[in-house]
Scaffold this motif. Structure first.
Motif, mmCIF file in Angstrom:
data_model
loop_
_atom_site.group_PDB
_atom_site.id
_atom_site.type_symbol
_atom_site.label_atom_id
_atom_site.label_comp_id
_atom_site.label_asym_id
_atom_site.label_seq_id
_atom_site.Cartn_x
_atom_site.Cartn_y
_atom_site.Cartn_z
ATOM 1 N N ASP A 234 0.818 -1.217 0.000
ATOM 2 C CA ASP A 234 0.000 0.000 0.000
ATOM 3 C C ASP A 234 0.850 1.264 0.000
ATOM 4 O O ASP A 234 0.372 2.339 -0.322
ATOM 5 C CB ASP A 234 -0.947 0.022 1.196
ATOM 6 C CG ASP A 234 -2.154 -0.877 0.987
ATOM 7 O OD1 ASP A 234 -2.449 -1.215 -0.185
ATOM 8 O OD2 ASP A 234 -2.797 -1.237 1.983
ATOM 9 N N MET A 235 2.109 1.144 0.375
ATOM 10 C CA MET A 235 2.999 2.309 0.371
ATOM 11 C C MET A 235 3.191 2.854 -1.040
ATOM 12 O O MET A 235 3.457 4.037 -1.210
ATOM 13 C CB MET A 235 4.369 1.974 0.954
ATOM 14 C CG MET A 235 4.346 1.638 2.400
ATOM 15 S SD MET A 235 3.924 3.053 3.422
ATOM 16 C CE MET A 235 3.992 2.290 5.015
ATOM 17 N N ILE A 236 3.069 2.003 -2.044
ATOM 18 C CA ILE A 236 3.234 2.467 -3.417
ATOM 19 C C ILE A 236 1.891 2.560 -4.156
ATOM 20 O O ILE A 236 1.864 2.765 -5.360
ATOM 21 C CB ILE A 236 4.211 1.555 -4.195
ATOM 22 C CG1 ILE A 236 3.730 0.116 -4.201
ATOM 23 C CG2 ILE A 236 5.620 1.683 -3.626
ATOM 24 C CD1 ILE A 236 4.540 -0.804 -5.098
ATOM 25 N N ASN A 237 0.805 2.436 -3.429
ATOM 26 C CA ASN A 237 -0.530 2.522 -3.995
ATOM 27 C C ASN A 237 -0.951 3.989 -4.081
ATOM 28 O O ASN A 237 -1.184 4.638 -3.068
ATOM 29 C CB ASN A 237 -1.517 1.727 -3.138
ATOM 30 C CG ASN A 237 -2.906 1.685 -3.718
ATOM 31 O OD1 ASN A 237 -3.289 2.516 -4.530
ATOM 32 N ND2 ASN A 237 -3.664 0.696 -3.284
ATOM 33 N N VAL A 238 -1.061 4.515 -5.286
ATOM 34 C CA VAL A 238 -1.374 5.929 -5.491
ATOM 35 C C VAL A 238 -2.727 6.301 -4.895
ATOM 36 O O VAL A 238 -2.897 7.391 -4.352
ATOM 37 C CB VAL A 238 -1.329 6.272 -7.009
ATOM 38 C CG1 VAL A 238 -1.757 7.696 -7.253
ATOM 39 C CG2 VAL A 238 0.053 6.014 -7.557
ATOM 40 N N ILE A 239 -3.665 5.388 -4.926
ATOM 41 C CA ILE A 239 -5.000 5.656 -4.379
ATOM 42 C C ILE A 239 -4.920 5.889 -2.882
ATOM 43 O O ILE A 239 -5.586 6.766 -2.332
ATOM 44 C CB ILE A 239 -5.961 4.516 -4.742
ATOM 45 C CG1 ILE A 239 -6.150 4.459 -6.251
ATOM 46 C CG2 ILE A 239 -7.307 4.674 -4.023
ATOM 47 C CD1 ILE A 239 -6.887 3.231 -6.741
ATOM 48 N N GLN A 240 -4.095 5.114 -2.179
ATOM 49 C CA GLN A 240 -3.921 5.299 -0.743
ATOM 50 C C GLN A 240 -3.373 6.698 -0.433
ATOM 51 O O GLN A 240 -3.786 7.327 0.522
ATOM 52 C CB GLN A 240 -2.952 4.252 -0.179
ATOM 53 C CG GLN A 240 -3.518 2.884 -0.094
ATOM 54 C CD GLN A 240 -4.456 2.730 1.093
ATOM 55 O OE1 GLN A 240 -4.849 3.661 1.788
ATOM 56 N NE2 GLN A 240 -4.850 1.503 1.325
ATOM 57 N N TRP A 241 -2.415 7.139 -1.247
ATOM 58 C CA TRP A 241 -1.813 8.447 -1.005
ATOM 59 C C TRP A 241 -2.797 9.551 -1.294
ATOM 60 O O TRP A 241 -2.845 10.562 -0.670
ATOM 61 C CB TRP A 241 -0.539 8.618 -1.844
ATOM 62 C CG TRP A 241 0.599 7.862 -1.262
ATOM 63 C CD1 TRP A 241 0.959 6.585 -1.547
ATOM 64 C CD2 TRP A 241 1.511 8.312 -0.252
ATOM 65 N NE1 TRP A 241 2.043 6.214 -0.787
ATOM 66 C CE2 TRP A 241 2.413 7.254 0.003
ATOM 67 C CE3 TRP A 241 1.660 9.502 0.445
ATOM 68 C CZ2 TRP A 241 3.433 7.353 0.941
ATOM 69 C CZ3 TRP A 241 2.688 9.603 1.365
ATOM 70 C CH2 TRP A 241 3.547 8.541 1.611
#
Length: 139
Positions: A132-139
């Protein structure tokens, strides 16, 4: 050592300082947090490892004007999101730069950290395990 401004303790396995924190100390590099046991004027802190709960309850409490924090290993024992009581969390209102290697927490924990660092402008995360650290939606 009342004029001591910067203190770098590279190998502290056999060294036990009773109270190395002077009122003028602003830069501290150390392997552990054991030397931070009272409020200090430290603005730049580098340590080898630090669990997130220690950062909230110890580092942010005793270094209220911290602007830079670097840790080589940021981990917890269990791979689960930690629930911290809101009334016991200290904020780092001056922290602008955060560098963490081996960030072994979930994205939810990173969000909690972001809430406690309102002036953060530079975040460096190296070697995270949560996708999730590289999940753009999370950011």
């Amino acid at each position: 050592m009342p004029q001591l401004y910067s203190f770098h303790l590279i190998d502290s396995n056999d060294i036990h300082l009773i109270d190395p924190l002077t009122s003028n100390l602003q830069i501290l590099s150390n392997l552990t947090l054991s030397f931070i046991n009272k409020r200090s004027s430290i603005t730049n802190l580098t340590i080898s490892s630090c669990p997130l709960d220690q950062l909230f309850h110890h580092v942010f409490k005793y270094t209220p004007i911290l602007t830079y924090f670097n840790s080589q290993y940021f981990s917890q024992h269990y791979n689960q999101t930690i629930n911290y009581p809101n009334d016991n969390i200290n904020k780092a209102v001056h922290l602008k730069e955060l560098s963490i290697f081996n960030f072994k927490y979930k994205f939810e924990d990173l969000k909690r950290l972001a809430k406690q660092t309102p002036k953060l402008t530079n975040l460096k995360l190296y070697e995270t395990y949560d996708l999730d650290m590289i999940n753009v939606i999370q950011w």
